[in-house]
Write an enzyme that holds these catalytic residues in place. Structure first.
Site, PDB file in Angstrom:
ATOM      1  N   SER A 106     -17.949  64.784  19.051  1.00 55.53           N
ATOM      2  CA  SER A 106     -17.783  66.191  19.382  1.00 55.53           C
ATOM      3  C   SER A 106     -18.413  67.060  18.283  1.00 55.53           C
ATOM      4  CB  SER A 106     -16.298  66.494  19.603  1.00 55.53           C
ATOM      5  OG  SER A 106     -16.116  67.736  20.255  1.00 55.53           O
ATOM      6  N   ASP A 132     -18.656  64.904  31.198  1.00 55.41           N
ATOM      7  CA  ASP A 132     -18.447  65.581  29.913  1.00 55.41           C
ATOM      8  C   ASP A 132     -19.449  66.726  29.801  1.00 55.41           C
ATOM      9  OD1 ASP A 132     -17.944  66.458  27.388  1.00 55.41           O
ATOM     10  OD2 ASP A 132     -18.222  64.519  26.392  1.00 55.41           O
ATOM     11  N   HIS A 184     -14.229  64.091  28.004  1.00 58.95           N
ATOM     12  CA  HIS A 184     -14.551  64.245  26.583  1.00 58.95           C
ATOM     13  C   HIS A 184     -13.594  63.457  25.690  1.00 58.95           C
ATOM     14  CE1 HIS A 184     -16.707  66.203  23.344  1.00 58.95           C
ATOM     15  NE2 HIS A 184     -15.588  66.656  22.808  1.00 58.95           N
TER      16      HIS A 184
END
Length: 221
Positions: free
Chosen positions: A133, A188, A201
């Protein structure tokens, strides 16, 4: 004003999608795995794995995928061969930094560069890295800022939920594409250049084993 409203809503979804484990849910062993400071302790091993966690994750390795890659890499290559180091310090994994042009801030990037430079002080160490991320943006940007000699020692990189996937065309600018593996789960939306967080995610722990195998294939031990 409308942009700020949308941004706040997107960042709020990050918090909802990334719940922090409660104290009662986190065992001592798990808390320890969320922090790894082998390089800072002076451990010069055959391989150094540097990892940057995602937004709001605790520890310097996080809990979604970082510890899993570390443990799988040690299982594959041998625990005596691998040093794991999370990016902490100035990288606080805050939410608002995701909205900056680099998808993180300069202090966080400098902190990651510091970890790579620390690994490079070990003369025989091969470096591998990963990020999840916001952490994927930290690693992406940091590698671009390394001097040539240090970058050449980075043998492989894994990126999960790559927040700069669209902008950087699924790779790290100036770094070999065949030494990079990007994991973008179906659904995602972060990988499509948005700040919208979906359940997909949070699934990258499933890829920890495969990522470790990829990194192991990039080094000679």
């Amino acid at each position: 004003m409308r942009f700020h409203t949308i941004l706040l809503a997107a960042l709020a979804s990050l918090v909802i999608a990334t719940p922090l484990p409660s104290d009662t849910d986190v065992s001592l062993e798990r808390r320890q795995s969320m922090n790894s400071n082998d390089l800072e302790k002076g451990d010069c091993k055959s391989v150094a794995f540097i990892f940057a966690r995602g937004s709001t994750e605790i520890g310097n390795m996080g809990f979604v995928v970082g510890p899993g890659v570390c443990s799988n890499l040690k299982s594959t290559l041998g625990s005596d061969k691998v040093a794991c180091q999370g990016v902490g310090g100035a990288y606080t994994a805050g939410l608002i930094q995701n909205a900056l042009p680099a998808n993180t801030d300069s202090g966080s990037i400098k902190e990651a560069v510091k970890m790579f430079d620390l690994a490079a002080k070990c003369p025989d160490t091969q470096i591998v890295a990963g990020g999840y991320s916001q952490g994927s943006a930290v690693i992406d940007n940091a590698i671009q800022k390394l001097d040539d000699s240090t970058r050449d020692r980075v043998k492989g990189v894994v990126l999960f939920g790559f927040t700069r996937n669209l902008q950087d065309k699924g790779q790290i600018p100036g770094y070999p594409k065949d030494q990079t593996k990007v994991y973008c789960a179906v659904g995602d939306l972060v990988c499509s250049g948005t700040l919208i967080i979906t359940a997909s995610h949070m699934t990258y722990g499933l890829n920890a084993g495969d990522a470790a195998k990829f990194l192991a294939s990039q080094v000679s031990v």
